[in-house]
Enzyme design. Sequence first.
Site, PDB file in Angstrom:
ATOM      1  N   GLU A  64       0.695  -1.371   0.035  1.00 50.25           N
ATOM      2  CA  GLU A  64       0.054   0.040   0.078  1.00 50.25           C
ATOM      3  C   GLU A  64       0.946   1.139   0.013  1.00 50.25           C
ATOM      4  O   GLU A  64       0.907   2.073   1.040  1.00 50.25           O
ATOM      5  CB  GLU A  64      -1.057  -0.017   1.244  1.00 50.25           C
ATOM      6  N   GLU A 119      -5.357  -8.552  -0.619  1.00 47.65           N
ATOM      7  CA  GLU A 119      -6.139  -8.273   0.481  1.00 47.65           C
ATOM      8  C   GLU A 119      -7.672  -8.162   0.291  1.00 47.65           C
ATOM      9  O   GLU A 119      -7.782  -7.149  -0.504  1.00 47.65           O
ATOM     10  CB  GLU A 119      -5.700  -7.101   1.414  1.00 47.65           C
TER      11      GLU A 119
HETATM   12  C1  FCB Z   1      -4.631  -2.945   5.146  1.00 47.40           C
HETATM   13  C2  FCB Z   1      -3.454  -3.209   5.653  1.00 47.40           C
HETATM   14  C3  FCB Z   1      -3.485  -4.076   6.711  1.00 47.40           C
HETATM   15  C4  FCB Z   1      -4.628  -4.095   7.718  1.00 47.40           C
HETATM   16  C5  FCB Z   1      -5.725  -3.888   6.859  1.00 47.40           C
HETATM   17  C6  FCB Z   1      -6.991  -3.894   7.557  1.00 47.40           C
HETATM   18  O1  FCB Z   1      -4.716  -1.626   4.667  1.00 47.40           O
HETATM   19  O2  FCB Z   1      -2.512  -3.263   4.611  1.00 47.40           O
HETATM   20  O3  FCB Z   1      -2.203  -3.792   7.488  1.00 47.40           O
HETATM   21  O4  FCB Z   1      -4.383  -3.037   8.583  1.00 47.40           O
HETATM   22  O5  FCB Z   1      -5.773  -2.789   5.967  1.00 47.40           O
END
Ligand code: FCB
Length: 440
Positions: A165, A345
Amino acid sequence: MPTMTFPDGFDWGCGTSAYQTEGAWNEDGKGESVWDYITHSGNVSPGFNGDTACDFYHRYKEDIALMKRLGLKTVRFSIAWSRILPEGKGQVNQKGLDFYDRVIEEMLAAGISPLVNCYHFDHPLALQREGGWTNRDMAGYFADYCGLLAAHYGDRVKRWMVMNEPWVFSGGLHISRLGDWTTGLRVMHIVALAHGMAARAIRAAGKPESITTAFDTPGVYPASDSEGDRAAAERRWRMHNAFFIEGVLAGRYPEFYLGGDQTQLLGVQPGDMELVKAPLDRLGVNIYAREIIAYVPSEPHINACAVVPPAGVETFYGMEVYPEAVHQVLTRMWNDYHMPLWVTEIGCNYVDFPDANGVVNDDRRVRFLERYFAQMHRAIQDGADVRGCHVWTIMDSLEWTAGFEMRFGLVYCDPATQQRIIKKSGHWYRDLIAANSLHC
Ligand code: FCB
């Protein structure tokens, strides 16, 4: 009940990060990281910090056994820069290298393919004292660190992730800490430089099968059908979702800035963009929710602002639970770039505790994941080449400043006793992986 079958060889996995799970913040020669500093300064929900977190540093064997029980084919985890290089550069900490050797070997023995992420927000405090990501020298330090990792682990680790990110820790969330947008945009360019140089260093030092990065890419929707809102949403997409990806793939940033010379604003110097351009093998996308964007002329730079989701909708971190965003992001990324995609994710925060029988019935997470995976499947049906997915996250872990008050895990973790219990969603995910098909 429709059955949605995923492509053969679909990479089913989970993600974690070093600071959120390892603990052992000052053991075996580890240096202090910015997140050690942030939590020790009292910025985390009372009672929590990363000093112990999930104690993965000592419990990695037990936890990798859990990952195996869930049937995970791949796990992405991050390396703590300050465990390897306590000062961020210079002296290498052999015990830090040894720890990840043990983790990688344990995963391989469990039949799990490790995806090593070099950076998940936690750079050494010593480098922050030199300005952190506002300092252009960070690009070189980061590339050297990543090259060192690839040289050391590259014989066993074939899948690399440069960083997690980049928008969040440069232009996005951390803007508030940096103070202003102008600094944030310059930082974005320095991070993009670091990313490009590091990707090359990994490629040169190891023999990677794939190099990727986890870009944070929410769905982006206009607040209304007006031309102003639609154009504002498009600028937001370009600044948030496409900035790094297009820099990396094409060696140029998308146009989003309305205030004048974008190149000057970003602090781009001659020759930089050749370094920013760094061929990745896969695009990693983190997709949680959607942003609803309105045209707001008083907003600097892009005249666009995220508006609060409509009353009554389910939210977390102020974002709306919105499965259709998965389809929007995957199909647009595929249509724009034609690169193999990895959902690095997806996940949700629901706080569920064990009942009297020690069972954690997190039905809301099961329902959430069913809806998000159904949209992923729909995107695949529509042609997007999605190769795998890492659910965030294996077990409840330190959710940054929210501590353990936010819980994203498929496995319950009690930070006081370090007890672990596979939640209903963990069993559900194991069945999904085994069947390679979703029934809902
Ligand atoms: C993302 C992050 C991870 C976690 C999730 C919920 O943005 O990469 O570390 O905090 O959110």
